[in-house]
Every structure is written in structure tokens, then in C-alpha cells.
Design an enzyme around this catalytic site. Structure first.
Site, PDB file in Angstrom:
ATOM      1  N   ASP A  91       0.996   9.255   5.753  1.00 57.97           N
ATOM      2  CA  ASP A  91      -0.372   9.511   5.304  1.00 57.97           C
ATOM      3  C   ASP A  91      -0.869  10.796   5.956  1.00 57.97           C
ATOM      4  O   ASP A  91      -1.318  10.793   7.097  1.00 57.97           O
ATOM      5  CB  ASP A  91      -1.269   8.331   5.672  1.00 57.97           C
ATOM      6  CG  ASP A  91      -2.665   8.446   5.101  1.00 57.97           C
ATOM      7  OD1 ASP A  91      -3.004   9.511   4.544  1.00 57.97           O
ATOM      8  OD2 ASP A  91      -3.426   7.469   5.207  1.00 57.97           O
ATOM      9  N   HIS A  92      -0.751  11.890   5.203  1.00 55.48           N
ATOM     10  CA  HIS A  92      -1.223  13.182   5.698  1.00 55.48           C
ATOM     11  C   HIS A  92      -2.644  13.452   5.220  1.00 55.48           C
ATOM     12  O   HIS A  92      -3.138  14.560   5.361  1.00 55.48           O
ATOM     13  CB  HIS A  92      -0.305  14.318   5.210  1.00 55.48           C
ATOM     14  CG  HIS A  92       1.107  14.187   5.666  1.00 55.48           C
ATOM     15  ND1 HIS A  92       1.482  14.198   6.989  1.00 55.48           N
ATOM     16  CD2 HIS A  92       2.261  14.035   4.953  1.00 55.48           C
ATOM     17  CE1 HIS A  92       2.789  14.067   7.077  1.00 55.48           C
ATOM     18  NE2 HIS A  92       3.288  13.970   5.868  1.00 55.48           N
ATOM     19  N   TYR A 139      -4.949  12.335   1.725  1.00 52.21           N
ATOM     20  CA  TYR A 139      -5.066  12.725   0.311  1.00 52.21           C
ATOM     21  C   TYR A 139      -3.791  13.411  -0.202  1.00 52.21           C
ATOM     22  O   TYR A 139      -3.825  14.530  -0.699  1.00 52.21           O
ATOM     23  CB  TYR A 139      -6.308  13.596   0.089  1.00 52.21           C
ATOM     24  CG  TYR A 139      -7.573  12.881   0.485  1.00 52.21           C
ATOM     25  CD1 TYR A 139      -8.070  11.844  -0.298  1.00 52.21           C
ATOM     26  CD2 TYR A 139      -8.255  13.227   1.648  1.00 52.21           C
ATOM     27  CE1 TYR A 139      -9.223  11.169   0.071  1.00 52.21           C
ATOM     28  CE2 TYR A 139      -9.408  12.552   2.018  1.00 52.21           C
ATOM     29  CZ  TYR A 139      -9.887  11.519   1.229  1.00 52.21           C
ATOM     30  OH  TYR A 139     -11.021  10.841   1.597  1.00 52.21           O
ATOM     31  N   ASP A 162       0.869  -1.158   0.000  1.00 51.82           N
ATOM     32  CA  ASP A 162       0.000   0.000   0.000  1.00 51.82           C
ATOM     33  C   ASP A 162       0.915   1.220   0.000  1.00 51.82           C
ATOM     34  O   ASP A 162       2.069   1.133   0.436  1.00 51.82           O
ATOM     35  CB  ASP A 162      -0.898  -0.024   1.241  1.00 51.82           C
ATOM     36  CG  ASP A 162      -1.823   1.175   1.309  1.00 51.82           C
ATOM     37  OD1 ASP A 162      -2.459   1.502   0.294  1.00 51.82           O
ATOM     38  OD2 ASP A 162      -1.895   1.798   2.387  1.00 51.82           O
ATOM     39  N   ASP A 196       0.125   5.076   0.950  1.00 47.48           N
ATOM     40  CA  ASP A 196      -0.011   5.988   2.088  1.00 47.48           C
ATOM     41  C   ASP A 196      -0.043   5.218   3.404  1.00 47.48           C
ATOM     42  O   ASP A 196      -0.900   4.358   3.600  1.00 47.48           O
ATOM     43  CB  ASP A 196      -1.275   6.842   1.944  1.00 47.48           C
ATOM     44  CG  ASP A 196      -1.259   7.672   0.666  1.00 47.48           C
ATOM     45  OD1 ASP A 196      -0.191   8.175   0.291  1.00 47.48           O
ATOM     46  OD2 ASP A 196      -2.329   7.806   0.038  1.00 47.48           O
ATOM     47  N   THR A 231      -2.827   0.983  -4.522  1.00 40.66           N
ATOM     48  CA  THR A 231      -3.285   2.091  -3.688  1.00 40.66           C
ATOM     49  C   THR A 231      -4.661   2.613  -4.092  1.00 40.66           C
ATOM     50  O   THR A 231      -4.909   2.867  -5.270  1.00 40.66           O
ATOM     51  CB  THR A 231      -2.239   3.242  -3.720  1.00 40.66           C
ATOM     52  OG1 THR A 231      -2.717   4.340  -2.943  1.00 40.66           O
ATOM     53  CG2 THR A 231      -1.916   3.707  -5.123  1.00 40.66           C
ATOM     54  N   ASP A 254      -1.758  -0.894   5.786  1.00 37.88           N
ATOM     55  CA  ASP A 254      -2.038  -0.304   7.100  1.00 37.88           C
ATOM     56  C   ASP A 254      -3.523  -0.220   7.429  1.00 37.88           C
ATOM     57  O   ASP A 254      -3.887   0.358   8.443  1.00 37.88           O
ATOM     58  CB  ASP A 254      -1.384   1.077   7.216  1.00 37.88           C
ATOM     59  CG  ASP A 254      -2.015   2.115   6.305  1.00 37.88           C
ATOM     60  OD1 ASP A 254      -2.542   1.744   5.239  1.00 37.88           O
ATOM     61  OD2 ASP A 254      -1.968   3.312   6.662  1.00 37.88           O
ATOM     62  N   LYS A 255      -4.352  -0.820   6.594  1.00 36.87           N
ATOM     63  CA  LYS A 255      -5.805  -0.777   6.830  1.00 36.87           C
ATOM     64  C   LYS A 255      -6.399  -2.175   6.644  1.00 36.87           C
ATOM     65  O   LYS A 255      -5.866  -3.008   5.913  1.00 36.87           O
ATOM     66  CB  LYS A 255      -6.482   0.179   5.855  1.00 36.87           C
ATOM     67  CG  LYS A 255      -6.070   1.621   6.012  1.00 36.87           C
ATOM     68  CD  LYS A 255      -6.877   2.500   5.059  1.00 36.87           C
ATOM     69  CE  LYS A 255      -6.346   3.902   5.063  1.00 36.87           C
ATOM     70  NZ  LYS A 255      -5.245   4.109   4.133  1.00 36.87           N
TER      71      LYS A 255
END
Length: 186
Positions: A17-18, A20, A9, A11, A51, A134-135
Site C-alpha cells: 500500500d503505497h 492510492y 482486501d 492494498d 477493495t 489490514d484495517k
């Protein structure tokens, strides 16, 4: 002969991952991520980025802006000895965007479309491949594609117990994930 890959992945795994991320100025590689990808390439793994990019559907940035950032990321990695074998993205969202992007597609994780497309195009052996995400949607996409080796990078997103159970391992970074992948090879 098919080859195993490590699906990454973007972000939260490769870059911070800030929310978008669409501009070079906002793109920040996570410490150790480049070195981790270098290790995987040296060990002979295919590296494939998968992604979701719902910011396109939501109108936060254009597909061209995403592609420009992706080209910059790809060249930045190549300059450091990391040649990505594939980059797949989903610009869709079933609830947001114009007709072109507001669709219930097969490529948006947790659906397996991006991984299956990569496997077909690149000759990837999914059963011996890995996914690092991460998800929960990353892990479920891998499960749905037949990737049994799934590593969760614990980050800013809370996960439900059933999502955590999809992970073969939980780590704090891509660097730590690579240690598991390379150790498993032996």
C-alpha cells in the site's frame, strides 16, 4: 449448495500500500501473496477481492484507470494459477468527489455491501467464509456481513482496541493468514 470464500482486501494484503495505487508501475505484490493465493485455490476456496478505492472519488485516478490496473492484476494472477472468483470495489466517498461518487453508499467498508453482493452473485456461505484485511474497516465490514472468521494483517495502519477485538487472528502477511485458514479446515 453454497461455498465458503476467502475475501481479500487489496492494498496492504495482496500488494504494498503505497497510497492510492493506480498504475502498474506502482503495483508491487507482497512477497508470498501469490503463493498464498495459489494454496487457497488448490484447497478449493473461492477468492474474492473487496477493495475501497476512494482515490476515484477524490479524483486521484479515474475509474477506467482502476479497471485497467485491476485487469492487469487479474491476468498476472491468472498467469500464475490464481483465478479470482470476484473483484468488487467501492469508488465512493461520502465527503469527496463529484456527485456520481460523493455518496454515502452501502458498499464502502465498513459497510457490508461488497461482501453481501458477492455472496448473492457467487452463492457464498458467509458464515463459513474468511476475510483477510489490514484495517478496522475491513474487519467491521466482515462482521456486518456475518463473516465470523476475520484475520488482521498488521501493517502500516494503527488500530484501536475495539478494532483489534474484531480479529479472530492477527498475522504479519497473507501467507501467515493462509496457514491459519488451511489449518482450520482440518
Amino acid at each position: 449448495m453454497k461455498q465458503a470464500a476467502v475475501f481479500l482486501d487489496r492494498d496492504g494484503v495482496i500488494n504494498h500500500d503505497h497510497g492510492y495505487v493506480s498504475k502498474v508501475d506502482d503495483f508491487e505484490f507482497i512477497e508470498g501473496a501469490i503463493e498464498a493465493m495459489q494454496q487457497l485455490k488448490k484447497a478449493g476456496w473461492l477468492l474474492v477481492v473487496v477493495t475501497n478505492q476512494a482515490g476515484i472519488a477524490r479524483g486521484y485516478f479515474s475509474e477506467q484507470q482502476f479497471l485497467s490496473l485491476t485487469e492487469w492484476m487479474d491476468w498476472s494472477l491468472a498467469d500464475r494459477g490464481v483465478d479470482l472468483d470476484g473483484i468488487y470495489f467501492c469508488p465512493h466517498h461520502k465527503d469527496y468527489g463529484s456527485e456520481d461518487y460523493r455518496i454515502d453508499c452501502n458498499c464502502r467498508k465498513p459497510k457490508p455491501g461488497m461482501l453481501l453482493e458477492a455472496a448473492k452473485e457467487l452463492g457464498i456461505d458467509l458464515t463459513n467464509s474468511w476475510l483477510v484485511g489490514d484495517k478496522g474497516s475491513d474487519l467491521l465490514a466482515a462482521k456486518n456481513a456475518g463473516v465470523s472468521n476475520r484475520i488482521l494483517v498488521k501493517g502500516q495502519y494503527p488500530l484501536k482496541a475495539e478494532e483489534l477485538q474484531l480479529a479472530s487472528s492477527q498475522v504479519s502477511s497473507l501467507k501467515e493468514a493462509v496457514s491459519i485458514i488451511l489449518q482450520d479446515e482440518r
